[in-house]
Design an enzyme around this catalytic site. Sequence first.
Site, mmCIF file in Angstrom:
data_model
loop_
_atom_site.group_PDB
_atom_site.id
_atom_site.type_symbol
_atom_site.label_atom_id
_atom_site.label_comp_id
_atom_site.label_asym_id
_atom_site.label_seq_id
_atom_site.Cartn_x
_atom_site.Cartn_y
_atom_site.Cartn_z
ATOM 1 N N GLY A 114 92.169 115.423 38.401
ATOM 2 C CA GLY A 114 90.871 115.010 37.878
ATOM 3 C C GLY A 114 90.229 115.961 36.880
ATOM 4 O O GLY A 114 89.775 115.537 35.812
ATOM 5 N N CYS B 22 96.381 106.027 41.881
ATOM 6 C CA CYS B 22 95.487 107.142 41.586
ATOM 7 C C CYS B 22 94.584 106.717 40.441
ATOM 8 O O CYS B 22 95.087 106.286 39.392
ATOM 9 C CB CYS B 22 96.309 108.375 41.194
ATOM 10 S SG CYS B 22 95.367 109.727 40.476
ATOM 11 N N THR C 62 92.607 108.559 38.503
ATOM 12 C CA THR C 62 92.742 109.454 37.347
ATOM 13 C C THR C 62 93.986 109.108 36.549
ATOM 14 O O THR C 62 93.942 108.976 35.317
ATOM 15 C CB THR C 62 92.793 110.918 37.805
ATOM 16 O OG1 THR C 62 91.556 111.261 38.423
ATOM 17 C CG2 THR C 62 93.033 111.844 36.630
ATOM 18 N N CYS D 256 88.205 106.468 45.359
ATOM 19 C CA CYS D 256 89.287 107.448 45.261
ATOM 20 C C CYS D 256 90.352 107.003 46.248
ATOM 21 O O CYS D 256 90.039 106.641 47.389
ATOM 22 C CB CYS D 256 88.777 108.849 45.605
ATOM 23 S SG CYS D 256 90.080 110.098 45.781
ATOM 24 N N HIS E 202 92.394 108.566 47.959
ATOM 25 C CA HIS E 202 92.495 109.374 49.175
ATOM 26 C C HIS E 202 91.635 108.821 50.312
ATOM 27 O O HIS E 202 91.977 108.968 51.492
ATOM 28 C CB HIS E 202 92.026 110.807 48.902
ATOM 29 C CG HIS E 202 92.968 111.669 48.133
ATOM 30 N ND1 HIS E 202 93.324 111.399 46.828
ATOM 31 C CD2 HIS E 202 93.615 112.815 48.468
ATOM 32 C CE1 HIS E 202 94.147 112.347 46.402
ATOM 33 N NE2 HIS E 202 94.340 113.217 47.372
#
Length: 254
Positions: free
Chosen positions: A40, A70, A72, A177, A179
Amino acid sequence: MIVALIDSGLGLLPTAAWLRKLRPDVDLLLQLDPDGAPWGPKPERWTVDRVVGAARRSVESGAEVIVLPCNTASVTALEHVRADVGPGVPVIGTVPAIKPAAAACRSVAVWATAATTASKYQADLIAEFGGEAKVVGVACHGLADAIDRGDLVAARDSIARAAEQTPGDVEGVVLGCTHYPLVIDAIVAALPVGVRLFDSAQAVAAQTIRRMDALGRPTTGNGVVRVLNSGRPGTLPASAAAFESGRILGAVSD
């Protein structure tokens, strides 16, 4: 058939776990980048080169489909990867689930990293897909890093801070995100009862399967999971075993 998933850290686990559940026979190549993580804050050109390099390694390793689970990587490098690998290799990106959340809820919070929350990318997504809903960004400082470390105490602290910053009238929270679905139970526990959560992992996995099947090639594999860490053969980090998705993919703790 081999499906490659590329992310700097553990954000690829939720999508990979959904692929394992939906098509347990398909072989997976998980490419993490511990040497370069997190992506990021890095310069755009650096990130593009990193992601394109991982995509090339995927193709060289036999991957016929590439997934960028992802945000990013998707916003920075998706088109570069598609141009590099050519039209014969489907490349699936990830976009935060703002559109379905805004369609279902009058007030929405997008939980994301500080960099994403402050980005033009997220502002443009909200403007394009927010519709009539009130949509606000909430920066989850340190959450992705805590997840990569497998530090569940720090993750809960970050979640608590984000929950405090989330407006009380919010009906839906977008996990912006990749995650964050790894700690979805802790997020649910920190939010008022009835708040709906939206993430992209299952939808990205389903889209991957559609693109894979559209190739018209044999897809049956042996359910093998291979890991490359910054290009080196290895295993998932021990921290992945802290999460159900990591354990589904064979992660073990030290």
